[in-house]
Each structure stands twice: as C-alpha cells, then as structure tokens.
Enzyme design. Structure first.
Site, PDB file in Angstrom:
ATOM      1  N   ASP A 155       0.850  -1.186   0.000  1.00 31.24           N
ATOM      2  CA  ASP A 155       0.000   0.000   0.000  1.00 31.24           C
ATOM      3  C   ASP A 155       0.889   1.241   0.000  1.00 31.24           C
ATOM      4  O   ASP A 155       2.102   1.145  -0.157  1.00 31.24           O
ATOM      5  CB  ASP A 155      -0.940  -0.021   1.204  1.00 31.24           C
ATOM      6  CG  ASP A 155      -0.178   0.069   2.525  1.00 31.24           C
ATOM      7  OD1 ASP A 155       0.983  -0.368   2.575  1.00 31.24           O
ATOM      8  OD2 ASP A 155      -0.750   0.571   3.517  1.00 31.24           O
ATOM      9  N   HIS A 469       2.518  -8.625  -3.598  1.00 30.31           N
ATOM     10  CA  HIS A 469       1.385  -7.702  -3.494  1.00 30.31           C
ATOM     11  C   HIS A 469       1.888  -6.261  -3.469  1.00 30.31           C
ATOM     12  O   HIS A 469       2.582  -5.844  -2.545  1.00 30.31           O
ATOM     13  CB  HIS A 469       0.602  -8.009  -2.214  1.00 30.31           C
ATOM     14  CG  HIS A 469      -0.558  -7.109  -1.975  1.00 30.31           C
ATOM     15  ND1 HIS A 469      -1.758  -7.242  -2.643  1.00 30.31           N
ATOM     16  CD2 HIS A 469      -0.714  -6.050  -1.145  1.00 30.31           C
ATOM     17  CE1 HIS A 469      -2.599  -6.309  -2.231  1.00 30.31           C
ATOM     18  NE2 HIS A 469      -1.979  -5.566  -1.312  1.00 30.31           N
ATOM     19  N   GLU A 526       3.088 -10.347   0.343  1.00 27.79           N
ATOM     20  CA  GLU A 526       3.332  -8.911   0.307  1.00 27.79           C
ATOM     21  C   GLU A 526       4.830  -8.648   0.362  1.00 27.79           C
ATOM     22  O   GLU A 526       5.640  -9.524   0.685  1.00 27.79           O
ATOM     23  CB  GLU A 526       2.626  -8.202   1.456  1.00 27.79           C
ATOM     24  CG  GLU A 526       2.547  -6.695   1.262  1.00 27.79           C
ATOM     25  CD  GLU A 526       1.478  -6.022   2.119  1.00 27.79           C
ATOM     26  OE1 GLU A 526       1.134  -4.872   1.819  1.00 27.79           O
ATOM     27  OE2 GLU A 526       1.007  -6.646   3.092  1.00 27.79           O
TER      28      GLU A 526
END
Length: 546
Positions: A155, A469, A526
């Site tokens: 993110d 990710h 991730e």
C-alpha cells in the site's frame, strides 16, 4: 515424485553446502554433484531424516560441504531428480546485499524515482501533498508536514513502528557490518559525502521526525482515508490522506531510532545528530510523562492497524539506544530496571515491529558501553542463538524457526532472517564457526532450499517470487508495469491465510505450503520495508564472509 531443493544462488567455497531431497525412500540413496559440463565431481549417500513436520514430506539431507571447487552451473542429482543449477564462489552475496538495499529508493514517497538510477522503475513523485496533512477527527485538530519517508508495503501508507524497526535494522547493519560505509546504492544523493546507506536511511528518519507532534508524542501512522485498488501508482493516487492518532509505541520507536541515528550520524553531520538526539530525548520524556496510548486494533480502513498492547519492550529498547548514545545514568537505570532486561526475549521469533526487546538486547550486546552486567547480556544472546541453532539442526530444511503448532506467521520469511541475525551476532561475539555456518545454511531456505523449490527473493535463483502484493509493481495485472525490483523479499508462508486468494487455493495445506506467488495474496506474498531490512542485514553478513 522426487525433488532436490537447493540454494539456487549457491554457496561460499568454505561454507556449509547441503540440500534437501524429497523422496519416498526411507533408506540412504546415492547422490552426484555435477559441474556445468555434466562431469560428476563428487558423490555420496543421503541421510534419511523422516517426515518433516513443516511440509509433511519424507526427506533426506545431502551434504556436499567437502567440495570446494568453484564454478557456476553445478547440479545435484538423487533418486532420479536433479536440482536447479547453483554457483560455488567467493563474493556470492555482494550483489544481493546491494540489491536488498537498493530496494528502498524505489519505496520513497515525495520524490521522483529516476529511471536512470533504477531502469524500468522511474515514476513521478508520489504524494507531494503529504507536506500538509490534517489529523483525522480522532487524532487532533492540526496539520503536519509529513512528506518523504518510505511507502511501507504494497500500500502507500507510512507507519512509524514499521519504519522504526526498519531504520533500526539498517543502522545496526551500518554500525556492525563491514563495507557498508563504502557501498554505492545509486541514489540521487550519491557523492554528497555521506555514505549511501545513511543517505537512504535519512530519507525515512526525516519523515519520522516530522511525525512528532509539538507535545513530543508521535503519530502512529498516516495513510489514505480509504483503501485504494490495484494497480494504483503513487502519483495517481487521489485519495485524501490523514494523520492517525498518537501512540506510545510510535513515540518510543522515534526515541530509539533517533538516538541510534544520533550515534551513527555524529561522525558525518554533527548538527543533524544533535537534532536527532533532541527529538529522541523529547520523545522518551513524552512517553514517560503521558498516559500510555495504544494504536486501536479496529483502525483498519485505508491502512493496517499495527496495533500493539504491550509497550514494555519499546520502553526498554528506547532506553537502551539512548544509553548507548549518551552513556547517561538515567537511561542505564531505565535499562537495568526494565522487567525485560533479565527475561528470555528470544521466543519462536526474535523480534519484529511489535516485539522489540531482542533488538535492544542485540544493540546492548554489540555496541561498546559501560553497562553493568554486560557479560550477562551477551550470555543471553548466546543462549538465544543456541536455541535457534538447535532448531535449525533438527530441521530437515535447516530452518531456524519452528512456530508453535506449526502455524507459520505473517511475514515468516522475515522471522527466519531475524532469527539468523541472532546467530550472526553470536558469531560476532564468539567467532565460533557453528554460528557462521548456521547463518549461511539458514539463508539457503530463503533462496530455494524449501518445500516449494522457490527463491523468495525476486531475481535470485532459477525460480523466484515476482508477483508480490503491490499497487505499483503490478506486472501481473498490467504488463506495462514492472515486477518488484531485483532483491525484493516476499513475505512467505502464512498459515493464517487471511486473503481470499490464499483461502481459495491454499486451505488445508500445511506450514511451508501456505504460500502463493500471486499479487492478490497480501497475507502470504506482500513486500514490506521491514522484511527487506533483515534480508539486507543477513546478506551484508554473508558478503563479509565472502
């Protein structure tokens, strides 16, 4: 079906060299080591190990450590199966050390990523608006300039506790591993008189300083108001950003790493070192004199919560780094009177962002000081190292990690590497070869000697993770975007299977098989800054040996 799992990068000539054979056979089997021309250069018989609990496979160990001939393209064959090729050579981990550290420039927020410095990864600056960010309604009624720093993971949030443990580990490497002061990382600041690793770490340290409120307390995190979809490049992310509430954990993270940074930067930039130390003192005082504030577990919209309801370890860690930098009695007293100082802090995994007592212990053990009882501190590190070494020696894949109930945890690869760091510090303290060999053999797991025959480091080995990710390294979703940079670590097996892809495709699998190289599997695949930091630390240790 048989298979031979090896470190797909290879081995140092003087280091341990072992592989794991998966087979139905229960008795010893012959094996052959061949060079790149197919000539057999060594032979032997396997050591049957029985059923490996972490994979439920019947496995044997192949030990070819006596072979020291260098070269590329070696393969092992046993029971009709042949391994991926690998190299035996000195200097084998130099490139991995550099690439694991070069990863961080691509994670920067608030600056253009130059394509001439990272070909294929150039992009405009993301989140220039972070220089004027409001508090969320439950976090305050002011605005702060919190530009810069590293994007935390897949993110585009920025989290103090994850940034803190990452900075600590990189600075610890700089302080205690050789060669990092001269390592070139191809940064915009390269050549400015400051070592490149410190240039990179300063980008995050400056952000951490900006997260400190006038009270001395520190905001836990800042991120988008809502979750963004995949793919979304940082400069195209239009989500409003917010500061989330202050936390004691974040405040003590700043105290710890700003104090550590002051000690290390003092040689290069005295004014900056003084600024860091002042911030560290203010943060520590604020944490001591204000009620404890925990990050709320329910704060999961737009970013991860990074909640932690026990900050005794952060108090211990901050006091340790402040003492090591200042030598002041009050900080020594805080260390010595901490209930954690005499506890065994080396559990199934040594440390992470939420468990920092072992980080304090490793700093205290290696950094010169006049702390009373230093011999006991060092003995505790050796005891922890012996425990991890015992686990590793009993494991058919030589993994220094054995989670309770075989329930592998989120980011397990980083936990494996952090446990190896304890072995490396034990080697620093004693010079004993068994600790050195434990680190090198433990790295084998990360680079392909595992149940999946997969290197978890992008660009290293024949078969490697490459769809971690991420909202911008999203080649799996958009072929015009890149895979993660070479040297990026994947999170690794996670028995929790929190994402839908993992649940659909991995439910019912055991331990090592709870991983999938899919961009949507954020719980197993991730990438994060605090996972690449231990990879860099261990690669730096291995590079020193080469």
């Amino acid at each position: 079906m048989s298979s031979v799992a090896v470190n797909q990068v290879g081995h140092l000539p003087s280091g341990p060299k072992r592989a794991t054979l998966v087979t139905d056979a229960t008795g010893p089997l012959p094996w052959e080591l061949a060079d790149s021309a197919g000539r057999v250069v060594a032979t032997g018989t396997t050591d049957p190990r029985g059923i490996d609990i972490s994979s439920q496979q019947n496995v044997h160990t192949i030990d070819f450590g006596a072979h020291r001939q260098t070269g590329a393209g070696f393969t092992l064959t046993a029971d009709g199966a042949t391994s991926r090729p690998f190299t035996i050579a000195p200097g084998l981990y130099d490139t991995l050390r550099a690439d694991a550290l070069r990863f961080f420039y691509c994670q920067r927020s608030g600056i253009e990523i130059r394509d001439d410095l990272r070909p294929g990864y150039g992009r405009p600056a993301g989140h220039l608006g972070d220089r004027d960010v409001p508090c969320a309604p439950d976090a305050g009624d002011y605005r702060l300039d919190v530009r810069g720093g590293w994007y935390d993971a897949g993110d585009q949030g920025k989290y103090v506790v994850n940034g803190g443990i990452t900075v600590w580990q990189l600075l610890h490497a700089f302080e205690h591993r050789g060669g990092l002061d001269a390592l070139t990382l191809d940064l915009p600041e390269s050549g400015n008189g400051l070592p490149d690793l410190l240039n990179e770490v300063r980008w995050e340290l400056d952000f951490l300083l900006r997260m400190q409120a006038p009270s001395g307390l520190v905001h836990h995190k800042m991120h988008d108001r809502e979750w963004t979809g995949l793919p979304t490049l940082p400069h195209l992310n239009a989500q409003p950003r917010e500061l989330r509430p202050i936390s004691t954990a974040a405040t003590l993270n700043l105290a710890a790493v700003a104090a550590q940074g002051a000690r290390i930067f003092r040689k290069y930039d005295a004014d900056y070192a003084e600024r860091l130390l002042a911030a560290a003192r203010a943060a520590h005082t604020a944490a001591e004199t204000n009620p404890i504030r925990y990050a709320p577990v329910e704060d999961t919209v737009g970013g991860g919560p990074y909640n932690d309801d026990d900050v005794r370890d952060e108090f211990y860690w901050a006091a340790a780094e402040l003492f090591l930098t200042t030598g002041e009695h009050r900080y020594a007293e805080a260390v010595l009177t901490s209930p954690l100082h005499t506890e065994d802090v080396f559990g199934p995994y040594a440390f992470d962002w939420a468990a920092t007592a072992a980080a304090a212990r490793l700093s205290l053990a290696l950094t010169p000081s006049e702390l009373p009882g230093l011999a006991e501190v060092r003995a505790s590190v050796l005891a922890g190292a012996d425990r991890y070494l015992t686990l590793q020696q009993a494991h058919p894949y030589a993994i220094a990690y054995a989670p309770p109930g075989n329930r592998w945890e989120w980011g397990s690869n980083s936990m494996v590497l952090n446990n190896l760091m304890v072995l490396a510090v034990a080697h620093d303290l004693t010079g004993e070869t068994r600790y050195r060999d434990g680190v090198l053999e433990g790295l084998d797991y990360i680079l392909g000697r595992n149940a999946l025959n997969l290197s978890y480091v992008t660009g290293y080995g024949t078969d490697f993770a490459q769809n971690q990710h991420s909202r911008w390294y999203a080649h799996q979703l958009d072929p015009s975007l890149p895979h993660p940079p070479k040297g990026t670590l994947a999170g690794g097996p996670n028995s929790g299977l929190q994402d839908e892809v993992a649940q659909a495709r991995l439910t019912g699998r055991v331990g090592q098989f709870c991983y999938i190289d899919d961009i949507h599997s954020w719980s197993t695949n991730e990438l994060t800054i605090n996972w690449n930091a231990p990879l860099a630390w261990i690669a730096a240790f291995a590079a020193e040996l080469g």
